[in-house]
Structures are given as C-alpha cells and as structure tokens.
Design a protein around this motif. Structure first.
Motif, short mmCIF file in Angstrom:
data_model
loop_
_atom_site.label_atom_id
_atom_site.label_comp_id
_atom_site.label_asym_id
_atom_site.label_seq_id
_atom_site.Cartn_x
_atom_site.Cartn_y
_atom_site.Cartn_z
N ILE A 146 0.84 -1.20 0.00
CA ILE A 146 0.00 0.00 0.00
C ILE A 146 0.88 1.25 0.00
O ILE A 146 0.66 2.19 -0.77
CB ILE A 146 -0.96 -0.02 1.20
N TRP A 147 1.89 1.26 0.85
CA TRP A 147 2.81 2.40 0.96
C TRP A 147 3.48 2.69 -0.38
O TRP A 147 3.59 3.84 -0.80
CB TRP A 147 3.83 2.11 2.04
N SER A 148 3.94 1.65 -1.06
CA SER A 148 4.61 1.86 -2.34
C SER A 148 3.64 2.34 -3.41
O SER A 148 3.98 3.18 -4.23
CB SER A 148 5.34 0.59 -2.79
N LEU A 149 2.41 1.82 -3.39
CA LEU A 149 1.42 2.25 -4.38
C LEU A 149 0.96 3.69 -4.17
O LEU A 149 0.51 4.34 -5.13
CB LEU A 149 0.22 1.30 -4.37
N HIS A 154 1.47 10.84 -5.86
CA HIS A 154 2.33 12.01 -5.72
C HIS A 154 2.58 12.59 -7.11
O HIS A 154 2.77 11.84 -8.06
CB HIS A 154 3.65 11.59 -5.05
N PRO A 155 2.59 13.91 -7.25
CA PRO A 155 2.77 14.52 -8.58
C PRO A 155 4.04 14.07 -9.30
O PRO A 155 4.05 13.98 -10.53
CB PRO A 155 2.82 16.02 -8.30
N GLN A 156 5.10 13.79 -8.55
CA GLN A 156 6.36 13.35 -9.16
C GLN A 156 6.63 11.87 -8.93
O GLN A 156 7.74 11.40 -9.11
CB GLN A 156 7.52 14.19 -8.62
N ARG A 157 5.60 11.15 -8.50
CA ARG A 157 5.68 9.70 -8.27
C ARG A 157 6.71 9.32 -7.20
O ARG A 157 7.36 8.29 -7.27
CB ARG A 157 6.00 8.94 -9.56
N LEU A 160 6.29 8.83 0.10
CA LEU A 160 5.95 9.84 1.08
C LEU A 160 7.17 10.26 1.90
O LEU A 160 7.35 11.44 2.18
CB LEU A 160 4.83 9.34 2.00
N HIS A 161 8.02 9.31 2.28
CA HIS A 161 9.18 9.70 3.09
C HIS A 161 10.12 10.61 2.30
O HIS A 161 10.76 11.47 2.88
CB HIS A 161 9.90 8.48 3.66
N ASP A 162 10.20 10.44 0.98
CA ASP A 162 11.01 11.34 0.17
C ASP A 162 10.38 12.73 0.12
O ASP A 162 11.08 13.74 0.22
CB ASP A 162 11.18 10.80 -1.25
N ALA A 163 9.07 12.79 -0.04
CA ALA A 163 8.39 14.08 -0.07
C ALA A 163 8.58 14.82 1.26
O ALA A 163 8.85 16.02 1.27
CB ALA A 163 6.91 13.89 -0.37
N LEU A 164 8.48 14.10 2.37
CA LEU A 164 8.65 14.72 3.68
C LEU A 164 10.10 15.15 3.94
O LEU A 164 10.35 16.15 4.60
CB LEU A 164 8.20 13.76 4.78
N ALA A 165 11.05 14.38 3.41
CA ALA A 165 12.47 14.69 3.61
C ALA A 165 12.99 15.73 2.62
O ALA A 165 14.13 16.19 2.76
CB ALA A 165 13.30 13.41 3.50
#
Length: 180
Positions: A146-149, A154-157, A160-165
């Motif tokens: 689920i996390w990977s899907l 995300h607009p840039q695919r 979530l941890h990358d977006a937050l970091a």
C-alpha cells in the motif's frame, strides 16, 4: 499523447530534467538493497555478538536492535550523501533534493529516519495483539505494498518519506568507463 516525464517533473529553465524511475524498478532496487543489508546485518551482528559475548540471538535483543539501527543509519546516511548505495548504482537510481542537487548528510539522515515509515506503523499496530510471525508478515507486506502504491498519487511519483524529507529518486545514467 502523454509525455514520459510527469508534468511536475518538467524542469525550470537551467535545471536538468529529473526523470523518476518506475515503481517496479525502485521496488526491485529496494529488494536488492534488502539482500545487501542482510550481509551488513550478518557482519555487524557477528561483531555485536563478539563484543557483547552473546551466546544466543535473543541475548541483549533491544541493544542489538539499537546497534543495528545505528549501523544501518550510518550506512544509508553515508551512501545517500554520496548520491547512491550499491543497489541504487546497479539500478541507475540516484537520490537528490527537490532541485536535483546532491543531498547533505543531515538530509540523508532525516530521509533514513523517515524511511522507517515503511515498517514501524504496521509493527506498532500488531505488537499488542501477539500475532504469529505469518500474520505479522502478511500485515507488514500488505502495508509495504500500500505504501509503495501511494507513490502513484504524488505529482512526481515519489514515496511519502522522500516528499517529507525534501528528497527524490531520479534516473541516473550509467557513468562511462574510465580509460587509463
């Protein structure tokens, strides 16, 4: 006709395009990284056992887990601040900041801490119930899927941890061989 680069990944003037690797390629890299980390865990687990005189894998369990958490943190922080781990080199993936620049050690460390969102929520959720190993595995694997899907939303695919970091994974062209 749809472009290969998502609209949000279209570069600004003077910034090179940042192509996000496919989800299947990132997950293949993730699995390969897991195999490599098994070796790191084995070597440092042996070192821990030698230094602590442990005779059983469950001796000093919390201390062992903390030690391996720190070892993994050092491994990932160091390699990510250089741009790639060995698995990422193999799959031609690089970690960069939102502008496509290399990340520093503090951002790499923050990314490492946030990457535990892959595992900690399901493990915390199943802990009070005393589930079997098989049941726990199904829940953790389900959460990881689920996390990977969720990256597809995300607009840039990005995960979530990358977006937050403030980081992102991008395609990295193979480096040409150096001639002597």
């Amino acid at each position: 006709m749809r472009s290969a680069v998502p609209p949000a990944a279209t570069p600004s003037p003077g910034i090179p395009p940042l192509n996000t690797p496919s989800l299947s390629r990132r997950m293949a890299c993730w699995l390969y990284e897991g195999m490599l980390m098994f070796g790191v865990m084995f070597i440092f687990g042996y070192l821990f056992d030698t230094l602590s005189q442990s005779r059983h894998a469950l001796d000093h369990r919390a201390l062992r887990m903390g030690f391996l958490f720190v070892v993994f943190g050092i491994y990932f922080t160091w390699f990510w601040s250089k741009g790639q781990t060995l698995a990422m080199k193999t799959w031609h993936i690089r970690v960069v900041d939102k502008k496509g620049q290399p990340i520093g050690q503090s951002r790499a460390l923050w990314r490492y801490v946030l990457s535990w969102l892959w595992f900690l929520p399901p493990l915390a959720a199943v802990a009070p119930f005393g589930l079997s190993g098989a049941e726990t595995s199904v829940i953790v694997i389900g959460w990881v899927l689920i996390w990977s899907l969720l990256a597809r939303f995300h607009p840039q695919r990005q995960f979530l941890h990358d977006a937050l970091a403030g980081t992102r994974l991008v395609h990295s062209a193979p480096q040409p061989a150096k001639t002597a």
